[in-house]
Design an enzyme around this catalytic site. Sequence first.
Site, short mmCIF file in Angstrom:
data_model
loop_
_atom_site.label_atom_id
_atom_site.label_comp_id
_atom_site.label_asym_id
_atom_site.label_seq_id
_atom_site.Cartn_x
_atom_site.Cartn_y
_atom_site.Cartn_z
N LYS A 199 81.51 -33.95 -41.82
CA LYS A 199 81.68 -32.99 -42.93
C LYS A 199 80.54 -31.96 -42.91
O LYS A 199 80.79 -30.76 -42.99
CB LYS A 199 81.67 -33.73 -44.26
N ASN A 200 79.31 -32.45 -42.74
CA ASN A 200 78.16 -31.55 -42.88
C ASN A 200 77.86 -30.74 -41.62
O ASN A 200 76.91 -29.98 -41.59
CB ASN A 200 76.91 -32.34 -43.34
N ARG A 235 78.61 -27.22 -52.46
CA ARG A 235 77.30 -26.69 -52.11
C ARG A 235 77.42 -25.70 -50.96
O ARG A 235 76.69 -24.71 -50.89
CB ARG A 235 76.38 -27.84 -51.69
N CYS A 292 77.36 -31.99 -55.28
CA CYS A 292 77.14 -33.23 -56.01
C CYS A 292 75.95 -33.09 -56.97
O CYS A 292 74.95 -32.47 -56.64
CB CYS A 292 76.88 -34.38 -55.04
N ARG A 315 68.88 -28.73 -57.07
CA ARG A 315 69.39 -28.10 -55.83
C ARG A 315 69.25 -26.56 -55.87
O ARG A 315 70.22 -25.82 -55.72
CB ARG A 315 70.82 -28.52 -55.55
N PRO A 316 68.04 -26.06 -56.08
CA PRO A 316 67.85 -24.60 -56.09
C PRO A 316 68.14 -24.00 -54.71
O PRO A 316 68.26 -24.73 -53.73
CB PRO A 316 66.37 -24.43 -56.45
N ILE A 317 68.25 -22.68 -54.68
CA ILE A 317 68.48 -22.01 -53.37
C ILE A 317 67.36 -21.00 -53.11
O ILE A 317 67.54 -20.05 -52.34
CB ILE A 317 69.86 -21.32 -53.35
N ASP A 318 66.19 -21.24 -53.70
CA ASP A 318 65.07 -20.30 -53.56
C ASP A 318 64.66 -20.08 -52.10
O ASP A 318 64.34 -18.95 -51.70
CB ASP A 318 63.88 -20.78 -54.39
N ASP A 359 71.54 -39.54 -47.64
CA ASP A 359 73.00 -39.71 -47.82
C ASP A 359 73.47 -41.13 -47.58
O ASP A 359 74.65 -41.43 -47.80
CB ASP A 359 73.77 -38.75 -46.91
N ARG A 389 85.57 -35.94 -51.26
CA ARG A 389 84.86 -34.76 -50.71
C ARG A 389 84.45 -35.01 -49.26
O ARG A 389 84.39 -34.10 -48.45
CB ARG A 389 83.58 -34.46 -51.50
C1 EPZ Z 1 72.49 -30.89 -47.05
O1 EPZ Z 1 72.35 -30.41 -48.37
C2 EPZ Z 1 73.70 -31.84 -47.08
N1 EPZ Z 1 74.88 -31.10 -47.49
C3 EPZ Z 1 73.43 -32.99 -48.07
O2 EPZ Z 1 74.54 -33.88 -47.99
C4 EPZ Z 1 72.17 -33.72 -47.62
O3 EPZ Z 1 71.88 -34.73 -48.57
C5 EPZ Z 1 71.00 -32.73 -47.54
O4 EPZ Z 1 71.34 -31.64 -46.64
C6 EPZ Z 1 69.73 -33.38 -47.03
O5 EPZ Z 1 69.95 -33.94 -45.78
C7 EPZ Z 1 75.53 -30.32 -46.58
O6 EPZ Z 1 75.12 -30.20 -45.45
C8 EPZ Z 1 76.76 -29.64 -47.06
P1 EPZ Z 1 68.48 -29.37 -48.41
P2 EPZ Z 1 71.32 -29.19 -48.70
O7 EPZ Z 1 68.51 -27.90 -48.54
O8 EPZ Z 1 71.37 -28.19 -47.62
C9 EPZ Z 1 65.50 -28.74 -52.03
C10 EPZ Z 1 76.31 -35.19 -48.82
O9 EPZ Z 1 76.35 -36.21 -49.54
N2 EPZ Z 1 65.75 -27.31 -51.82
O10 EPZ Z 1 67.90 -29.97 -47.16
O11 EPZ Z 1 71.57 -28.75 -50.08
C11 EPZ Z 1 66.73 -29.45 -52.59
O12 EPZ Z 1 66.79 -29.32 -54.00
C12 EPZ Z 1 75.36 -34.06 -49.17
O13 EPZ Z 1 77.02 -35.01 -47.79
C13 EPZ Z 1 64.99 -26.38 -52.55
O14 EPZ Z 1 64.15 -26.76 -53.36
O15 EPZ Z 1 69.93 -29.98 -48.62
C14 EPZ Z 1 66.51 -30.88 -52.17
O16 EPZ Z 1 65.63 -31.50 -53.08
C15 EPZ Z 1 74.54 -34.36 -50.42
N3 EPZ Z 1 65.22 -25.06 -52.36
C16 EPZ Z 1 65.81 -30.74 -50.81
O17 EPZ Z 1 65.29 -29.40 -50.77
C17 EPZ Z 1 66.17 -24.59 -51.47
O18 EPZ Z 1 66.30 -23.35 -51.32
C18 EPZ Z 1 66.75 -30.94 -49.62
O19 EPZ Z 1 67.74 -29.95 -49.72
C19 EPZ Z 1 66.92 -25.54 -50.74
C20 EPZ Z 1 66.69 -26.89 -50.92
#
Ligand code: EPZ
Length: 420
Positions: free
Chosen positions: A22-23, A92, A116, A121-124, A305, A397
């Site tokens: 999926k990811n 997401r 989820c 989950r910010p996007i900063d 995960d 999902r």
């Molecule tokens: C991806 O999410 C996966 N989703 C998640 O899988 C997975 O848990 C995660 O990576 C970590 O491996 C997809 O690929 C669709 P991150 P993503 O950006 O990209 C913080 C599942 O169950 N962060 O690595 O959102 C964030 O809040 C899902 O399949 C910021 O602060 O993960 C988190 O605490 C759940 N600012 C941490 O970083 C940002 O701009 C990791 O987030 C981006 C992230």
Amino acid sequence: MQKFFINGGKRLYGKIKVDCAKNAILPIMAGAILVNGEVILENVPPYSDVLNMIEILKNLGISVLWQENNLIINARSIINSIVPSLLASTLRSSVFCLGPLLARMKSAKVAYPGGCDIGLRPIDMHISSLRLLGAKIVEKNGYIYANGENMQGSDIILDFPSVGATENIIMAGVLTEGITRIFNPAKEPEIEDLQNFLNSAGAKIEGAGTNMITIEGVKKLCSTKYKTIPDRITAGSYLLAVAMCGGEVEIDNFIAHHNHALLSKLAQSACQLDIEGDKIKVKAKGRLESIGEIETAVYPGFPTDLQPQMMALASISKGYSLFVENLFESRFHHVPELIKMNADIRFKSKVCVVSGREKLYGAEVNAHDLRGGMALVMAGLVAEGYTTISGINFIDRGYYHLEENLAMLGADIKRMEEVD
Ligand code: EPZ
């Protein structure tokens, strides 16, 4: 509303094949926006996240068709660069459209993503990185307004190796003039898969899986056909289900080095694992030894995960287990539900202590997110008596044909339509 209805206590026997990841599929579907031609993605399971991503692409004017279990995407027909809130909020991965729309269309209006409920989950990091590439970005009324007319390759140092931010930067850099280098990128296998997909369409990316990824901008991408890697989280979930229920199962389409952290944990808990090529045979009987300590970390550490699913196993293993969730600030929604089933779990902020019990008992429980929902399914499979799980739309999902696959292995699980 649909529910899973499980009569627990059955051991699992047989063979199962892991679906495509999926990811990996979701960012690659966003990457298809960059291609001025046809992209054929093979063996795509219709996860509900995939179906929602299809709606987002169609809303951009992109043609998306199913041909058996292949997905045919053609972004030659793209007519706008808007991802409305109604669609963006369903997952997401909608935010992964930002980079490719900026690169291809030089503009984007993308609503904040959903996903989820496991933290803020910010996007900063996505936004600040795209600004470093020269994008002009304004966030207003729940939308990201972006202009990519003057983007230029640049060096980007990520404070944290965010998976999504790494993927967005890669896709933004592919059609952007100059060289983009990402320092401290995410190293998950799905990043390498995105690199391989984009390079198969003519991109020039190298370094995925290392401490620096380099993207040399090209003029355009051409049609391609691609099949993603298997889903390492689905594979790990099935592995843990067998470890919990007991039995003997062969899991095909299994890439061992994608799951080293899990395998090393399971090897310590007297579960018999035999790996041959892309197959793994798991044999388990009865209660396992203590799981010990699980600290979630970025790849190749223990994946967040699989934290809920591992906690389900710990709840019926011997002794104490300690869980520390380092990636997301509220990824324990499955804990109160497992406690309803007789699990002994104490949690505070990002730490959980699990005292393994002899038995779990069936109960009416609620899934609050994808992976926590899978943990409840696994607990139901091993519990004495009947378990009813609501909120299984979260589970849909990222797991396809879950109840059919488990039933094929001998589990007594059915999907029921709840008459309100
Ligand atoms: C991806 O999410 C996966 N989703 C998640 O899988 C997975 O848990 C995660 O990576 C970590 O491996 C997809 O690929 C669709 P991150 P993503 O950006 O990209 C913080 C599942 O169950 N962060 O690595 O959102 C964030 O809040 C899902 O399949 C910021 O602060 O993960 C988190 O605490 C759940 N600012 C941490 O970083 C940002 O701009 C990791 O987030 C981006 C992230």
